[in-house]
Design an enzyme around this catalytic site. Structure first.
Site: not given
Ligand code: MEV
Length: 400
Positions: A285, A383, A81, A269
């Site tokens: 792992d 991004h 990513e 995430k």
């Molecule tokens: C993207 O891979 C991760 C984010 O969505 C995390 C978040 O929203 O805190 C930018």
């Protein structure tokens, strides 16, 4: 002293960056060559898993600027990513800048961890008197630990091995009746521990059947490693991150996640973006780490963020993270995978606990970077400018 805040690193080409990393970590020419060989694992792939037809490489980038417990680290991250590595590096830079305060603002990350104790679960069924079986198992604790430790004299010699037992009775409210669940607590030292723990759990099962008259079914490690917790903390000086408005924005973002599971899933995430990338880079792992992290987030019965954000008396931003992290520096694919070996050398970690603490710091940094971007300019600007190259490649662009 070696420093990880090397300016302009991102502007160099991969060979120039590798030279800096090689000097920082004291890598041999051979080790450096392994990193720059992006092609394949060669014959090793066919030995590692079944039905091999090829390999699928991931980019390895270096997270810069990390100062953890006063020591500088260059941190390899394996991830597909865009902008994750840049975001972690940027966050780590902010954690070490700004006015230094008594509370630790501007001093990077501080970390801690418990002993690396994993849980092996043993499921005992068909006992008419489960509470009495529990009593019998606990009364035979010394013998059970002895049988477990006979399986791994090397681990025991290193000071690890089976150290404790926990027993609980689960009433299933079904025709299956009650089950007695035994937790074998094993200090796995510098390993992830699955092999050692599973071997021990299988070895003690016949003795448990013998003393209780029951029947053992499952004998397997638990990925909810609540005895193997790691935490990290950083104090971001408000002036280093955009002022009090940014501090408040990040705290509000955290509160959103705390009270809304839809946001919390994405919050966590983002943390795992950083954690998984180091876990993968070191041959660990990542499914085990993911399973543990997400279940730990729900340990109170409510799904919660793995990080917490608050203000201190100076109105600086204080972030903390706590999660189970079952990662090793020996065993499994870690010492077999050539790139994982070199990545561990770059990290220079001496123990599995030190690796876990570095990983926790990366998770905290990653979360900070995401929340700061989300609470201010939004995530897309940074991004998409980095992602533009992927878009161009997908559209058929080649070379520079
Ligand atoms: C993207 O891979 C991760 C984010 O969505 C995390 C978040 O929203 O805190 C930018």
């Amino acid at each position: 002293m070696k420093r990880s805040d090397i300016s302009g690193f991102y502007k160099l080409n991969p060979a120039e960056r590798l030279k800096i990393v090689k000097d920082f970590a004291g890598l041999s020419d051979e080790a450096a060559a392994i990193l720059s060989n992006t092609a394949s694992l060669g014959d090793l792939a066919d030995l590692m898993v079944e039905n091999v037809v090829g390999t699928m490489p991931l980019p390895v980038g270096i997270a810069m600027n990390f100062l953890i417990n006063g020591k500088d680290y260059l941190i390899p991250m394996a991830i597909e990513e865009t902008s994750v590595i840049a975001a972690a590096s940027n966050a780590a830079k902010m954690a070490r800048t700004g006015p230094r305060t008594k509370a630790g603002a501007g001093t990077g990350f501080q970390t801690s961890s418990t002993e690396p104790v994993m849980i092996g679960q043993i499921q005992l069924m068909n006992v008419p008197d489960p509470s009495s079986a529990k009593f019998t198992i606990l009364a035979n604790k010394d013998r059970i630990l002895e049988i477990a430790n006979e399986q791994d004299p090397v681990l025991v010699n290193l000071g690890g091995g089976a150290k404790g037992l926990e027993v609980k009775v689960i009433d299933t409210d079904t025709a299956a009746g009650s089950m007695v669940i035994i937790h074998l607590l094993v200090d796995v030292k510098d390993a992830m521990g699955a092999n050692a723990v599973n071997t021990m759990a299988e070895a003690v099962a016949p003795f448990i059947e013998q003393i209780t008259g029951g029947r053992v079914y499952l004998r397997i490690i638990s990925n909810l490693a609540t005895h193997r917790l790691v935490s990290a903390r950083a104090v971001f000086a408000k002036d280093a991150i955009g002022g009090e408005e940014t501090v408040d924005g990040i705290i509000n973002a955290y509160l959103f996640a705390k009270y809304d599971p839809y946001r919390c899933a994405t919050h966590n995430k983002g943390i795992m973006n950083g954690i998984d990338a180091v876990v993968i880079a070191t041959g660990n792992d990542f499914r085990a780490v993911e399973a543990g992290a997400y279940t730990y987030a729900f340990i109170t019965g409510k799904y919660l963020p793995l990080t917490r954000w608050e203000k201190n008396r100076d109105n600086d931003l204080v972030g903390t993270i706590e999660l189970p992290l079952a990662v090793g520096i020996v065993g499994g694919a870690i010492r077999a995978h050539p790139t994982a070996k070199v990545n561990l050398e770059i990290l220079g970690v001496k123990t599995a606990n030190e690796l876990a603490e570095v990983i926790a710091a990366v998770g905290l940094a990653q979360n900070f970077a995401a929340l700061r971007a989300l609470a201010t300019e939004g995530i897309q600007r940074g991004h998409m400018s980095l992602h533009a190259r992927n878009v161009a490649i997908a559209a058929g662009a080649d070379g520079k």
